[in-house]
Enzyme design. Structure first.
Site, PDB file in Angstrom:
ATOM      1  NE  ARG A   1     -27.010  26.295  59.011  1.00  0.00           N
ATOM      2  CZ  ARG A   1     -27.424  27.361  58.464  1.00  0.00           C
ATOM      3  NH1 ARG A   1     -28.714  27.394  59.335  1.00  0.00           N
ATOM      4  NH2 ARG A   1     -26.810  28.482  58.993  1.00  0.00           N
TER       5      ARG A   1
ATOM      6  CB  CYS B   1     -29.150  31.926  64.892  1.00  0.00           C
ATOM      7  SG  CYS B   1     -30.324  32.857  64.241  1.00  0.00           S
TER       8      CYS B   1
END
Length: 271
Positions: free
Chosen positions: A174, A230
């Site tokens: 990611r 995050c």
């Protein structure tokens, strides 16, 4: 070094207030159902989305709550700033550490997170299905605003106008922009480095302090400000807390995280 985690053997149940933060991102009712089925005696329940996030805000997927809401939360739980507080969840998930961050933001000094999850906890501590209600306090938080960054603060770090190393707690794929299962744009905040928070745990237990320190010590200069983020601000909380336990001197959290950043800013990929 800051001590974040506590072992079951270190707890005095007679002098400790407990907070249960079990939650399931795929089933938002599951955590409270588990609490009703049994919890540490005397514990109160804090829900990730009802209590620990402002889901009506647009600044990311689990936005920061207001000072007013946090004040109401700790007062309704009957807490005082000098209470010995232990937070737990199902184990090696980010929910108890989200609560830890918010309590630290509010100025509570004696807060710890159980390194183990509930399956181990119930073998060592008294468990009850009865809900304990506490008298509401008038506690006034002593805000520690310097641990919390917003989008404007992070922009200044990215531009080099403020010191700080951004650390992305998501999976490496990611971060690199190879996949993005949740957010509409793949990539990461410019200048960030990556450390997948899943490396901080084994099974349902967070690693011991020496192991955490070994994994995190070489990420960057320990005297340099570090900023955990995050996707939504939830899994950054374990990274935030373990960086503190590993000896980093100036640790901050961007609660809006990547899901907030991409609303208005450019990203980078490493493909």
């Amino acid at each position: 070094m800051t001590k974040v985690f506590i072992e079951l053997s270190e707890i005095d149940v007679n002098t400790t207030r407990f907070i249960d933060t079990r939650f399931n991102l795929a089933d938002s009712k599951a955590g409270f159902d588990l609490f009703q089925d049994g919890h540490v005696e005397g514990a109160v329940y804090w829900d990730l989305e009802k209590d620990l996030s402002n889901m009506e805000d647009v600044q990311g997927r689990h936005p920061m709550i207001s000072k007013e809401k946090m004040t109401e939360l700790v007062q309704s739980a009957g807490l005082s700033l000098d209470d010995q507080i232990v937070i737990y969840d199902q184990g090696a998930v980010p929910f108890s550490l989200r609560a830890y961050f918010l309590l630290e933001w509010a100025g509570f000094k004696n807060v710890k997170v159980l390194r183990q999850g509930f399956e181990e906890i119930k073998k060592a501590l008294p468990i009850s299905k009865n809900v304990t209600y506490y008298d509401k306090t008038r506690v006034v938080p002593s805000w520690n605003d310097n641990i919390l960054l917003n989008m404007d603060d992070v922009r200044e770090v990215v531009k080099g106008n403020k010191k700080g190393q951004l650390i992305d707690a998501r999976a490496a794929a990611r971060f690199r922009g190879e996949i993005e299962p949740i957010d509409p744009i793949a990539g990461h905040i410019p200048t960030a480095i990556n450390f997948d928070w899943e490396q901080l745990k084994q099974g349902s237990t967070f690693l011991d302090k020496d192991s955490l320190t070994a994994k995190l010590s070489e990420l960057t200069n320990k005297k340099k400000p570090v900023i955990a983020y995050c996707g939504s601000g939830v899994t950054a909380a374990p990274l935030y807390a373990t960086l503190k336990e590993a000896g980093y001197e100036d640790v901050k959290l961007y609660v809006g995280s990547y899901s907030d950043w991409i609303r208005e800013n450019e990203i980078e990929t490493s493909i």
